[in-house]
Design an enzyme around this catalytic site. Structure first.
Site, PDB file in Angstrom:
ATOM      1  N   CYS A   1      -2.314   2.969 -50.322  1.00  0.00           N
ATOM      2  CA  CYS A   1      -1.044   4.223 -50.438  1.00  0.00           C
ATOM      3  C   CYS A   1       0.197   3.699 -50.170  1.00  0.00           C
ATOM      4  O   CYS A   1       1.114   4.328 -50.197  1.00  0.00           O
ATOM      5  CB  CYS A   1      -1.699   5.308 -49.671  1.00  0.00           C
ATOM      6  SG  CYS A   1      -1.303   5.008 -47.655  1.00  0.00           S
TER       7      CYS A   1
ATOM      8  N   GLY B   1     -10.719  -7.482 -13.557  1.00  0.00           N
ATOM      9  CA  GLY B   1      -9.418  -7.419 -14.055  1.00  0.00           C
ATOM     10  C   GLY B   1      -9.024  -6.440 -14.601  1.00  0.00           C
ATOM     11  O   GLY B   1      -8.077  -6.347 -15.788  1.00  0.00           O
ATOM     12  N   THR B   2      -9.323  -5.071 -14.359  1.00  0.00           N
ATOM     13  CA  THR B   2      -8.828  -3.978 -14.528  1.00  0.00           C
ATOM     14  C   THR B   2      -8.194  -3.117 -13.500  1.00  0.00           C
ATOM     15  O   THR B   2      -8.868  -3.012 -12.359  1.00  0.00           O
ATOM     16  CB  THR B   2     -10.065  -3.220 -15.480  1.00  0.00           C
ATOM     17  OG1 THR B   2      -9.370  -2.022 -16.074  1.00  0.00           O
ATOM     18  CG2 THR B   2     -10.928  -2.880 -14.505  1.00  0.00           C
ATOM     19  N   SER B   3      -7.214  -2.435 -13.926  1.00  0.00           N
ATOM     20  CA  SER B   3      -6.546  -1.522 -12.927  1.00  0.00           C
ATOM     21  C   SER B   3      -7.231  -0.129 -12.718  1.00  0.00           C
ATOM     22  O   SER B   3      -6.915   0.437 -11.771  1.00  0.00           O
ATOM     23  CB  SER B   3      -5.213  -1.273 -13.239  1.00  0.00           C
ATOM     24  OG  SER B   3      -4.934  -0.807 -14.779  1.00  0.00           O
TER      25      SER B   3
ATOM     26  N   HIS C   1     -10.784  -0.493 -27.228  1.00  0.00           N
ATOM     27  CA  HIS C   1      -9.459  -0.525 -27.523  1.00  0.00           C
ATOM     28  C   HIS C   1      -9.063  -1.067 -28.861  1.00  0.00           C
ATOM     29  O   HIS C   1      -8.003  -1.200 -29.279  1.00  0.00           O
ATOM     30  CB  HIS C   1      -8.497  -0.362 -26.353  1.00  0.00           C
ATOM     31  CG  HIS C   1      -8.736   0.232 -25.438  1.00  0.00           C
ATOM     32  ND1 HIS C   1      -8.079  -0.048 -23.904  1.00  0.00           N
ATOM     33  CD2 HIS C   1      -9.500   1.341 -25.062  1.00  0.00           C
ATOM     34  CE1 HIS C   1      -8.261   0.836 -23.039  1.00  0.00           C
ATOM     35  NE2 HIS C   1      -9.232   1.652 -23.687  1.00  0.00           N
TER      36      HIS C   1
ATOM     37  N   ASN D   1      -9.786  -5.032 -23.998  1.00  0.00           N
ATOM     38  CA  ASN D   1      -8.952  -6.068 -24.581  1.00  0.00           C
ATOM     39  C   ASN D   1      -9.281  -6.255 -26.120  1.00  0.00           C
ATOM     40  O   ASN D   1     -10.393  -5.961 -26.436  1.00  0.00           O
ATOM     41  CB  ASN D   1      -9.207  -7.668 -23.714  1.00  0.00           C
ATOM     42  CG  ASN D   1      -8.961  -7.295 -22.328  1.00  0.00           C
ATOM     43  OD1 ASN D   1      -8.408  -6.610 -21.629  1.00  0.00           O
ATOM     44  ND2 ASN D   1      -9.554  -8.364 -21.583  1.00  0.00           N
TER      45      ASN D   1
END
Ligand code: BV8
Length: 246
Positions: free
Chosen positions: A151, A188-190, A121, A104
């Site tokens: 830039c 809570g993760t697939s 991530h 998350n």
């Protein structure tokens, strides 16, 4: 009347020294933040992964992707840590070490009080140059697409998209924590996105007990010693409170 807690799981937690929590979007669901793959409500059922989850999509339409992240960031800043985040912060106070490996970007683990959080991530806190290695920079004021102060290229959220390499230091720290832990909580993760999905198997291979906390079964479930089948915010706090009734 809530269900009695799983005494075997309480014993497993109470006797653990080094714990890892691998969390995904589901741990923030009860904070009102959308997951990715839940039916109907999931982000990927409403938005294209290619358009909003890849560097190619950003290159094609930087303004649309920027706007999508500005909306998600607003929701994350409004959100508050839920009882699952708070239960992990409480657990950290009672074991030798707790490493939260999270997919998350919302920062809710840190806001709940967790002190060792590996954001695999990236994070919604900062942005970086979309064209070169400039940054990271604080998120700019306003909502319009902003540009790199070095830039002039469009800025992008400082997150990892599909096909992009993760930070090697974070990967190594996560791998080490998975190898050294006695218990890994998959919350809570697939369990579908690599390399995050590999850490539960690394932990199992090094003798750790796997705990699956999710309303539905995932590819990780069959490897789990303990299963809490339901919302993490409801099921995890009573287990932590039973292990350490302070
Ligand atoms: C890389 C950005 C290498 C941040 C995201 C083929 C096979 C295997 C792998 C691959 C393949 N082809 C490509 C790959 C690699 C790819 C990958 O894994 N693809 C998958 C989809 C097949 N991985 C990558 O590209 C990674 N990079 O491998 O680089 C490399 C090497 C050299 C050179 C270049 C590259 C990068 C992956 C990162 C992608 N970034 N997001 C953001 O915008 O947020 S993806 C996105 O998915 C989020 O990060 C999210 O966290 C992550 C995983 O999803 P989950 O967190 O698990 O969320 P999801 O919605 O899926 O599930 C939620 C779960 O919660 C559900 O199970 C639900 O039931 C449950 N739940 C719901 N409510 C609750 C609950 N649980 C508890 N309580 C509740 N209340």
């Amino acid at each position: 009347m809530s269900d009695p807690v799983d005494e075997r799981l309480v014993d497993t937690l109470r006797s653990a020294r080094n714990v890892v929590a691998l969390t995904g979007a589901g741990v923030s669901a009860e904070s009102g933040i959308a997951t990715f793959r839940d039916d109907e409500t999931g982000l990927w059922s409403r938005f294209s992964i290619e358009e909003f989850g890849s560097p190619e999509g950003f290159a094609r339409q930087p303004g649309r992707v920027w706007e999508w992240y500005v909306e998600r960031r607003d929701a994350m800043l409004r959100a508050r840590p839920n009882p699952a985040h708070l239960a992990l912060a409480r657990l950290e106070r009672h074991v030798a070490s707790l490493t939260v490996i999270t997919q998350n970007i919302d920062g809710l683990h840190q806001r709940a009080g967790s002190t060792r959080v590996l954001e695999l991530h990236g994070s919604i806190r900062t942005v970086r140059c979309g064209a070169a290695d400039h940054g990271p920079f604080a998120w700019p004021e306003g909502r319009a697409l902003a540009h790199c102060p070095v830039c002039g290229a469009p800025l992008r959220p400082n997150v990892v998209w599909f096909g992009e390499r993760l930070d090697s230091g974070r990967i190594q720290a996560a791998d080490r924590a998975a190898q050294e832990c006695d218990v890994l909580l998959a919350i809570g993760t697939s369990g579908l996105v690599a390399p995050a999905a590999t850490f539960p198997m690394t932990a199992r291979a090094h003798g750790a007990r796997l705990v699956d906390i999710n309303p539905v079964a995932t590819p990780l479930s069959r490897h789990a010693r303990h299963v809490l089948r339901g919302p993490a915010g409801e099921l995890l706090p009573p287990v932590v409170a039973a292990a350490w009734p302070d």
